[in-house]
Write an enzyme that holds these catalytic residues in place. Structure first.
Site, mmCIF file in Angstrom:
data_model
loop_
_atom_site.group_PDB
_atom_site.id
_atom_site.type_symbol
_atom_site.label_atom_id
_atom_site.label_comp_id
_atom_site.label_asym_id
_atom_site.label_seq_id
_atom_site.Cartn_x
_atom_site.Cartn_y
_atom_site.Cartn_z
ATOM 1 N N ALA A 37 0.826 -1.208 0.000
ATOM 2 C CA ALA A 37 0.000 0.000 0.000
ATOM 3 C C ALA A 37 0.861 1.258 0.000
ATOM 4 O O ALA A 37 1.953 1.303 0.569
ATOM 5 C CB ALA A 37 -0.918 0.004 1.216
ATOM 6 N N GLY A 49 2.011 -5.780 1.178
ATOM 7 C CA GLY A 49 0.964 -6.257 0.289
ATOM 8 C C GLY A 49 1.483 -6.753 -1.037
ATOM 9 O O GLY A 49 0.827 -7.559 -1.707
ATOM 10 N N GLU A 102 2.322 -10.254 -0.329
ATOM 11 C CA GLU A 102 1.054 -10.971 -0.163
ATOM 12 C C GLU A 102 0.418 -11.268 -1.514
ATOM 13 O O GLU A 102 -0.149 -12.353 -1.722
ATOM 14 C CB GLU A 102 0.112 -10.145 0.716
ATOM 15 C CG GLU A 102 0.537 -10.128 2.185
ATOM 16 C CD GLU A 102 -0.342 -9.242 3.051
ATOM 17 O OE1 GLU A 102 -0.788 -9.715 4.109
ATOM 18 O OE2 GLU A 102 -0.581 -8.079 2.672
ATOM 19 N N GLU A 104 5.015 -4.853 8.090
ATOM 20 C CA GLU A 104 3.907 -4.111 8.695
ATOM 21 C C GLU A 104 4.092 -3.836 10.188
ATOM 22 O O GLU A 104 3.637 -2.818 10.710
ATOM 23 C CB GLU A 104 2.586 -4.864 8.475
ATOM 24 C CG GLU A 104 2.055 -4.838 7.055
ATOM 25 C CD GLU A 104 2.593 -5.952 6.189
ATOM 26 O OE1 GLU A 104 2.044 -6.198 5.116
ATOM 27 O OE2 GLU A 104 3.594 -6.599 6.595
#
Length: 257
Positions: A63, A108, A111, A132
């Site tokens: 992000a 992300g 991910e 994170e």
């Protein structure tokens, strides 16, 4: 220029992330990724999918932190919801998704790569990780669960609670990455692999993906029952019939004809 480029060549869909400088995603970007994933899944000419980056040193860093900080909680939750939907769509697809990683894959971005079925990586000096925790957060797009299943719970816990990245060499050693290839060959070799899937028995490939993906969450007995059901259904399919006929005739099979 679209932040997510879509092309099909020889039965392989190529989804290229192209949002300089680091493929940091916002809501619009993730919606574009989802549209490309759905397009590839629905495209009958496509037998396999490659997800790669147009940027030389970055796959995706997750992000956009600046946008995240500027958004309110509801806006950020919409972004997370969209990112989770992308991962779910990749997992649910009958096509095999191959992440080609040649630069930083963080948060992300990693991910997204882990949601893919296979990960090929280039040699080089870059990091893969879930940082994170350094923001006082934790992975929320499948990171804890997918990493645990790929490398084991103890290693996953170490990597996630520290937030530290690992090299592509360690990633392949741990099983996070399937293969490590020379940078100048990683895309060509990934495409060769994807093309072989596209030319192969797609019905069987989809059944294999379903058996392995779904079987991870089942007991051994239930997993074996799933395998039996899927395997038994292949005998009378066009590809199953062609495969046996080609073997008897001592020729190469022509699947999907």
């Amino acid at each position: 220029m679209s932040a997510v480029e879509y092309a099909v060549e020889e039965g392989v869909a190529v989804l290229t992330l192209n949002k300089p400088k680091v493929n940091a995603y916002d809501l619009e970007f993730m919606r574009a990724v989802r549209a490309a994933v759905d397009r590839a899944s629905d495209d009958q000419s496509v037998g396999a999918v490659i997800v790669k980056s147009a940027l030389e040193r970055v796959f995706c860093v997750g992000a956009d932190i600046n946008a995240w900080q500027a958004n309110d909680v509801d806006a950020n939750q919409r972004l997370v919801f969209e990112a989770r939907g992308v991962a779910d769509a990749i997992v649910a697809s009958k096509k095999v998704f191959i992440a080609v990683i040649s630069g930083h894959a963080l948060g992300g971005g990693l991910e997204l790569a882990m949601a893919c079925d296979i990960r090929f990586a280039a040699e080089g000096e870059y990091s893969l990780g879930l940082p994170e925790v350094k923001l006082g957060l934790m992975p929320g797009n499948g990171g804890t669960q997918r990493l645990m299943r790929l490398v084991g719970p103890s290693i996953a816990l170490e990597l996630i609670v520290s937030g530290e990245g690992i090299s592509p060499e360690r990633a392949v050693h741990l099983g996070l990455v399937n293969r490590l290839m020379p940078r100048q060959r990683v895309l060509d070799e990934s495409f060769t692999f994807a093309r072989s899937l596209a030319r192969g028995p797609r019905i069987a490939t989809a059944a294999i993906k379903e058996s392995i993906r779904a079987g991870m969450d089942l007991s051994m007995d239930d997993g074996l029952r799933l395998e039996v059901r899927l395997a038994d259904a292949l005998y009378d399919t066009p590809d199953g019939i062609e495969g046996f006929a080609a073997y008897v005739d001592k020729r190469e099979p022509i699947f999907g004809a």
